[in-house]
Motif scaffolding. Sequence first.
Motif, PDB file in Angstrom:
ATOM      1  N   LEU A  33       0.746  -0.995   0.391  1.00  0.00           N
ATOM      2  CA  LEU A  33       0.132  -0.171  -0.543  1.00  0.00           C
ATOM      3  C   LEU A  33       0.579   1.027  -0.001  1.00  0.00           C
ATOM      4  CD1 LEU A  33      -3.113   0.629  -0.142  1.00  0.00           C
ATOM      5  CD2 LEU A  33      -2.828   1.441   2.335  1.00  0.00           C
ATOM      6  N   SER A  34       1.956   1.204   0.552  1.00  0.00           N
ATOM      7  CA  SER A  34       3.458   2.158   0.952  1.00  0.00           C
ATOM      8  C   SER A  34       3.523   2.643  -0.635  1.00  0.00           C
ATOM      9  CB  SER A  34       4.214   2.014   1.876  1.00  0.00           C
ATOM     10  OG  SER A  34       4.379   0.876   1.281  1.00  0.00           O
ATOM     11  N   ARG A  35       3.672   1.617  -1.421  1.00  0.00           N
ATOM     12  CA  ARG A  35       3.960   1.718  -2.537  1.00  0.00           C
ATOM     13  C   ARG A  35       3.269   2.505  -3.447  1.00  0.00           C
ATOM     14  NH1 ARG A  35       8.215  -2.845  -5.829  1.00  0.00           N
ATOM     15  NH2 ARG A  35       9.123  -1.546  -4.092  1.00  0.00           N
ATOM     16  N   GLN A  36       1.894   2.000  -3.533  1.00  0.00           N
ATOM     17  CA  GLN A  36       0.945   2.109  -4.269  1.00  0.00           C
ATOM     18  C   GLN A  36       0.539   3.902  -4.022  1.00  0.00           C
ATOM     19  OE1 GLN A  36      -2.915  -0.092  -3.525  1.00  0.00           O
ATOM     20  NE2 GLN A  36      -4.130   1.623  -3.388  1.00  0.00           N
ATOM     21  N   HIS A  37       0.760   3.944  -2.166  1.00  0.00           N
ATOM     22  CA  HIS A  37       0.481   5.642  -2.360  1.00  0.00           C
ATOM     23  C   HIS A  37       1.580   6.484  -2.831  1.00  0.00           C
ATOM     24  CE1 HIS A  37      -2.798   4.831   1.018  1.00  0.00           C
ATOM     25  NE2 HIS A  37      -3.463   4.164   0.051  1.00  0.00           N
ATOM     26  N   ARG A  38       2.654   5.897  -3.245  1.00  0.00           N
ATOM     27  CA  ARG A  38       3.770   6.842  -3.741  1.00  0.00           C
ATOM     28  C   ARG A  38       3.216   6.986  -5.168  1.00  0.00           C
ATOM     29  NH1 ARG A  38       7.199   3.461  -0.415  1.00  0.00           N
ATOM     30  NH2 ARG A  38       7.917   4.615   1.562  1.00  0.00           N
ATOM     31  N   ILE A  39       3.184   5.552  -6.057  1.00  0.00           N
ATOM     32  CA  ILE A  39       2.503   5.815  -7.495  1.00  0.00           C
ATOM     33  C   ILE A  39       1.285   7.393  -7.426  1.00  0.00           C
ATOM     34  CG2 ILE A  39       1.760   5.164  -9.444  1.00  0.00           C
ATOM     35  CD1 ILE A  39       2.710   2.111  -7.923  1.00  0.00           C
ATOM     36  N   HIS A  40       0.818   7.040  -6.531  1.00  0.00           N
ATOM     37  CA  HIS A  40      -0.627   7.794  -6.479  1.00  0.00           C
ATOM     38  C   HIS A  40      -0.211   9.189  -6.588  1.00  0.00           C
ATOM     39  CE1 HIS A  40      -4.708   9.949  -5.190  1.00  0.00           C
ATOM     40  NE2 HIS A  40      -3.214  10.100  -4.333  1.00  0.00           N
TER      41      HIS A  40
ATOM     42  N   THR B 142       9.866   0.866   4.302  1.00  0.00           N
ATOM     43  CA  THR B 142       9.434   1.594   5.411  1.00  0.00           C
ATOM     44  C   THR B 142       7.860   1.608   4.590  1.00  0.00           C
ATOM     45  OG1 THR B 142       9.782   4.044   3.666  1.00  0.00           O
ATOM     46  CG2 THR B 142      11.093   3.812   5.289  1.00  0.00           C
ATOM     47  N   GLU B 143       7.417   2.451   5.876  1.00  0.00           N
ATOM     48  CA  GLU B 143       5.837   2.244   5.766  1.00  0.00           C
ATOM     49  C   GLU B 143       5.320   3.731   5.170  1.00  0.00           C
ATOM     50  OE1 GLU B 143       3.895   0.231   8.627  1.00  0.00           O
ATOM     51  OE2 GLU B 143       4.062  -1.507   7.909  1.00  0.00           O
ATOM     52  N   GLU B 144       5.945   4.652   4.802  1.00  0.00           N
ATOM     53  CA  GLU B 144       6.028   5.543   4.610  1.00  0.00           C
ATOM     54  C   GLU B 144       5.235   5.465   3.577  1.00  0.00           C
ATOM     55  OE1 GLU B 144       9.815   8.520   4.453  1.00  0.00           O
ATOM     56  OE2 GLU B 144      10.542   6.916   3.683  1.00  0.00           O
ATOM     57  N   PHE B 145       4.216   6.535   3.648  1.00  0.00           N
ATOM     58  CA  PHE B 145       2.685   6.870   2.880  1.00  0.00           C
ATOM     59  C   PHE B 145       3.188   7.595   1.577  1.00  0.00           C
ATOM     60  CE2 PHE B 145       1.008   4.123   5.798  1.00  0.00           C
ATOM     61  CZ  PHE B 145       0.746   3.484   5.041  1.00  0.00           C
ATOM     62  N   VAL B 146       4.079   9.142   1.460  1.00  0.00           N
ATOM     63  CA  VAL B 146       4.091   9.986   0.883  1.00  0.00           C
ATOM     64  C   VAL B 146       6.019   9.910   0.392  1.00  0.00           C
ATOM     65  CG1 VAL B 146       2.437  11.509   1.338  1.00  0.00           C
ATOM     66  CG2 VAL B 146       4.275  11.568   2.982  1.00  0.00           C
ATOM     67  N   PRO B 147       6.181   9.967  -0.807  1.00  0.00           N
ATOM     68  CA  PRO B 147       7.548  10.078  -1.365  1.00  0.00           C
ATOM     69  C   PRO B 147       8.223  10.800  -0.836  1.00  0.00           C
ATOM     70  CG  PRO B 147       5.801  10.663  -3.255  1.00  0.00           C
ATOM     71  CD  PRO B 147       4.784  10.442  -1.904  1.00  0.00           C
ATOM     72  N   TRP B 148       7.747  12.354  -0.148  1.00  0.00           N
ATOM     73  CA  TRP B 148       9.329  13.331  -0.019  1.00  0.00           C
ATOM     74  C   TRP B 148       9.363  13.833   1.400  1.00  0.00           C
ATOM     75  CZ3 TRP B 148       5.441  13.811  -4.549  1.00  0.00           C
ATOM     76  CH2 TRP B 148       3.984  14.145  -4.114  1.00  0.00           C
TER      77      TRP B 148
END
Length: 369
Positions: free
Chosen positions: A32-39, A363-369
């Motif tokens: 899900l974290s990678r999905q949110h980065r792509i989002h 990581t479980e970060e949900f944003v890439p910046w």
Amino acid sequence: MRFVALLSWIVFGLAFVLAARWPGLARILGGLSRQHRIHHIVGLATGLLSGIHLIHQIWKDPEVAFYFEDPFLLLGWIALVLLLIGLALSFAGRLHHRWWLILHWSLAAAYVAALVHGWGFLHFGRWHQALFWVGLGLGGLGLTLIFLYRWRGQSWVVQEVRNTGSGLWELILKPSDRKVVAPRAGSLIYLQFGSGFSAGWHPFSVASCRLSPELHVLIKNAGMDTSHLSDMKPGHILRLQGPFTEFQISDEPQLWVAAGAGLAPFLGMARCFDYAKAGSVELCLFEAHPEPTVEAELERLSNEHQEFRWKAHYGQAADFSVLREAATHRPNSRILICGSPAFMRKARKYLQSSGVQDARIHTEEFVPW
């Protein structure tokens, strides 16, 4: 340039698909974290393409571009302004959950405005029509999934609410339906606490093994709902969404980095050592002060499984210098990090500045910046 506008419309619709909490899609995209980065990247692409379309229209005919008496044109401007505000706020610091919801609902309004704007200026060519319907289909699918998974969830029953000390609580749950399989250790789930609590969904990591008869969730007493966990009694019904696989036990070496309730996925995976083969694992635990209950269990697991070692580091501010030594001594290990968003960002940046390859860091970060 009509195709640029249609491409931005399609990408906008795709952004809504990527915003949905859809376990199948998250599994395909690697979590899900990678999905949110792509989002977020797709959202930026939408803003870029929309900006190119706007600049071209102004350059082509500035009088028509600012003719706000045309309702279809005015809706296009409204959609663009809402989109740009949403993108700008996504770069801001941590938003309160209420403002986060307002932001995303405003983007849904921007999509509807863009829909009417696009329909009003749609060319009658076959390809134009086809691309418009592709964008509409993607956006419709995304919004449907968002609404579907917002109100969908499995019922679970509270068995025990355990205070582990220093603001950490452990919820022990059982499913209402015996056919439901417990989530895998290291997975991410969303909980809605039910009667007496807000209607919001809260993300947590699974702190128990899939083969365990119960589901354990480690929660920090820090929010409007989580600060009242002591009011939750055995038999209380709550709802669960997920799971979304983020971390997994592996037979390759791993370095686990945790702070606070970020220990949850690693505690769950360590509890699975009796059932799953694992490579050598080292846990670096950052805490403000000792947590005797949790540390006693970690010590027991370390004594029972020689492949598992752990060490706690105390202090109000995390001293990341210990990570450089741990990562250097384990050059081929995967590094898994879990904690607050600020902790994960700082740990990732420190490891990158120390020469650790980004591909090794998860990581479980949900944003890439």
